[in-house]
Design a protein around this motif. Structure first.
Motif, short mmCIF file in Angstrom:
data_model
loop_
_atom_site.label_atom_id
_atom_site.label_comp_id
_atom_site.label_asym_id
_atom_site.label_seq_id
_atom_site.Cartn_x
_atom_site.Cartn_y
_atom_site.Cartn_z
N HIS A 1 13.88 -1.31 -14.60
CA HIS A 1 14.48 -0.03 -13.96
C HIS A 1 13.96 1.19 -13.88
O HIS A 1 13.10 1.53 -15.06
CB HIS A 1 15.85 0.04 -14.29
N LEU A 2 14.04 2.04 -13.26
CA LEU A 2 13.42 3.44 -13.26
C LEU A 2 14.15 4.22 -14.23
O LEU A 2 15.44 4.54 -14.21
CB LEU A 2 13.42 4.01 -12.05
N LEU B 1 0.88 -1.25 -0.17
CA LEU B 1 0.17 0.15 0.17
C LEU B 1 0.96 1.15 -0.01
O LEU B 1 1.76 1.45 0.95
CB LEU B 1 -0.86 -0.03 1.42
N VAL B 2 0.63 2.13 -0.91
CA VAL B 2 1.50 3.26 -1.09
C VAL B 2 0.64 4.78 -1.08
O VAL B 2 -0.44 4.53 -1.66
CB VAL B 2 2.28 3.30 -2.41
N ASN C 1 -2.26 12.54 -9.01
CA ASN C 1 -1.73 12.36 -10.25
C ASN C 1 -0.41 12.32 -10.26
O ASN C 1 0.32 13.44 -9.64
CB ASN C 1 -2.09 13.62 -11.12
N ILE C 2 0.23 11.10 -10.56
CA ILE C 2 1.60 10.95 -10.29
C ILE C 2 2.13 9.90 -11.67
O ILE C 2 1.40 8.86 -11.78
CB ILE C 2 1.96 10.35 -8.93
N ASN D 1 8.29 10.47 -5.88
CA ASN D 1 7.92 9.47 -4.76
C ASN D 1 8.44 8.27 -4.76
O ASN D 1 8.25 7.44 -5.77
CB ASN D 1 6.33 9.66 -4.92
N THR D 2 9.59 8.18 -3.95
CA THR D 2 10.47 6.87 -3.91
C THR D 2 9.30 5.57 -3.76
O THR D 2 9.72 4.90 -4.32
CB THR D 2 11.31 6.99 -2.83
N SER D 3 8.38 5.78 -2.97
CA SER D 3 7.55 4.45 -2.65
C SER D 3 6.75 4.13 -3.99
O SER D 3 6.79 2.89 -4.18
CB SER D 3 6.73 4.82 -1.49
N PHE D 4 6.32 5.09 -4.58
CA PHE D 4 5.60 5.14 -5.81
C PHE D 4 6.49 4.25 -6.87
O PHE D 4 6.05 3.55 -7.72
CB PHE D 4 4.86 6.16 -6.42
#
Length: 72
Positions: A26-27, A2-3, A8-9, A33-36
């Protein structure tokens, strides 16, 4: 997982598709937002993918996708 995220992201995630499997997720671009971002990479890494038909006839191996959350 759960984040908590803003309304809107989006994150951009890159990956390779080899031997009918997603590899090296990979990003590419952070949402801020690190968690997202971590959840976006994990969802791509464990997701299902059907590659689009190649216009050149050669199989493509590198892809990128936007992973977004938009409320309402």
């Amino acid at each position: 997982m759960l984040v908590s995220v803003p309304e809107n992201i989006c994150s951009e995630v890159g990956f390779q598709y080899l031997n009918k499997k997603i590899k090296n997720a990979h990003l590419l671009e952070s949402s801020g937002n690190t968690s997202f971002d971590k959840a976006a990479v994990a969802s791509v890494a464990t997701g299902n993918f059907t590659p689009p038909k190649s216009k050149t006839g050669k199989p493509q191996t590198n892809y990128k996708i936007a992973v977004c959350y938009k409320s309402k």
